[in-house]
Design an enzyme around this catalytic site. Structure first.
Site, mmCIF file in Angstrom:
data_model
loop_
_atom_site.group_PDB
_atom_site.id
_atom_site.type_symbol
_atom_site.label_atom_id
_atom_site.label_comp_id
_atom_site.label_asym_id
_atom_site.label_seq_id
_atom_site.Cartn_x
_atom_site.Cartn_y
_atom_site.Cartn_z
ATOM 1 N N ASP A 244 14.020 1.491 9.997
ATOM 2 C CA ASP A 244 13.701 1.798 8.788
ATOM 3 C C ASP A 244 14.026 3.147 8.336
ATOM 4 O O ASP A 244 13.676 4.074 9.334
ATOM 5 C CB ASP A 244 12.074 1.555 8.379
ATOM 6 C CG ASP A 244 11.844 1.482 6.899
ATOM 7 O OD1 ASP A 244 12.268 2.459 6.493
ATOM 8 O OD2 ASP A 244 11.024 0.640 6.444
ATOM 9 N N GLN B 116 6.391 -4.467 -2.306
ATOM 10 C CA GLN B 116 7.864 -4.991 -1.982
ATOM 11 C C GLN B 116 8.715 -4.173 -2.661
ATOM 12 O O GLN B 116 8.651 -4.138 -4.010
ATOM 13 C CB GLN B 116 7.983 -6.286 -2.081
ATOM 14 C CG GLN B 116 9.280 -6.618 -1.508
ATOM 15 C CD GLN B 116 9.572 -8.264 -1.511
ATOM 16 O OE1 GLN B 116 8.789 -9.096 -2.311
ATOM 17 N NE2 GLN B 116 10.489 -8.830 -0.769
ATOM 18 N N HIS C 239 11.142 -9.303 4.664
ATOM 19 C CA HIS C 239 11.320 -8.716 5.889
ATOM 20 C C HIS C 239 10.066 -8.182 6.471
ATOM 21 O O HIS C 239 8.942 -8.312 5.685
ATOM 22 C CB HIS C 239 12.243 -7.330 5.571
ATOM 23 C CG HIS C 239 11.569 -6.311 4.475
ATOM 24 N ND1 HIS C 239 11.811 -6.667 3.206
ATOM 25 C CD2 HIS C 239 10.608 -5.370 4.493
ATOM 26 C CE1 HIS C 239 10.946 -5.930 2.492
ATOM 27 N NE2 HIS C 239 10.293 -5.111 3.177
ATOM 28 N N HIS D 236 7.775 -5.427 8.772
ATOM 29 C CA HIS D 236 7.447 -4.059 9.361
ATOM 30 C C HIS D 236 7.124 -4.098 10.481
ATOM 31 O O HIS D 236 5.766 -4.782 10.761
ATOM 32 C CB HIS D 236 6.754 -3.331 8.443
ATOM 33 C CG HIS D 236 7.433 -2.940 6.947
ATOM 34 N ND1 HIS D 236 7.952 -1.920 6.514
ATOM 35 C CD2 HIS D 236 7.177 -3.554 5.889
ATOM 36 C CE1 HIS D 236 8.360 -1.965 5.407
ATOM 37 N NE2 HIS D 236 7.740 -3.081 4.919
#
Ligand code: 5GP
Length: 141
Positions: free
Chosen positions: A33, A96, A102, A104
């Site tokens: 990220d 989001q 996705h 995390h």
């Protein structure tokens, strides 16, 4: 939710935008990220074009979660966090910001506060160094 193929994770999956890759399988991609909430924050995406949990197929979600489990173990081995936050947001109201599903993986230390979500851009060299440690743990499996 309709799927926008111009979202940033779709571009990363097509190779049209860069990422610092952690690992790739037939159905999933894991990468750092760029605005991490802690050291070693990794994102895992299924390659299937799905915006959120309501749209994704069972097969793609299962593949994604298998990769999440594998990468979380490698992050634990590489960085030795005290805990691990696994999160997945659906819709803007839930937080989001990128409309490709996705998950995390956010390692946690009790004395290190969680950084704000998607706020502060990290240094690429630092992200690459962390990715290298996580990749090494994956290779040592
Ligand atoms: P969401 O809010 O949708 O659950 O999370 C999106 C995440 O994607 C955020 O944590 C944000 O920091 C990250 N992100 C946004 N743009 C990019 C990008 O271009 N590359 C990478 N690697 N991560 C991104």
């Amino acid at each position: 939710m309709s799927y926008d193929p111009q979202n940033i994770f779709a571009k990363i999956l097509r190779g049209d935008a860069p990422c610092i890759k952690v690992c790739e399988s037939e159905h999933t991609l894991a990468f750092m990220d760029v605005m991490p909430q802690s050291e070693g924050h990794v994102l895992v995406v299924p390659k299937e074009a799905a915006a959120n949990i309501h749209d994704v197929s069972d097969e793609a979600l299962a593949a994604c979660m298998r990769t999440v489990k594998r990468v979380a173990a490698a992050v634990r081995e590489a960085l030795k966090p005290e805990g691990m936050l696994i999160a997945q947001f659906n819709g803007a109201a839930a937080g989001q910001t990128v409309e490709h599903i996705h998950v995390h993986i956010i390692p946690r230390w009790s004395d290190v506060p969680l950084k704000a979500h998607g706020r502060e851009r990290a240094d690429d060299a630092r992200l690459e160094a962390l990715a290298q440690r996580i990749r090494a743990a994956l290779q040592a499996e």
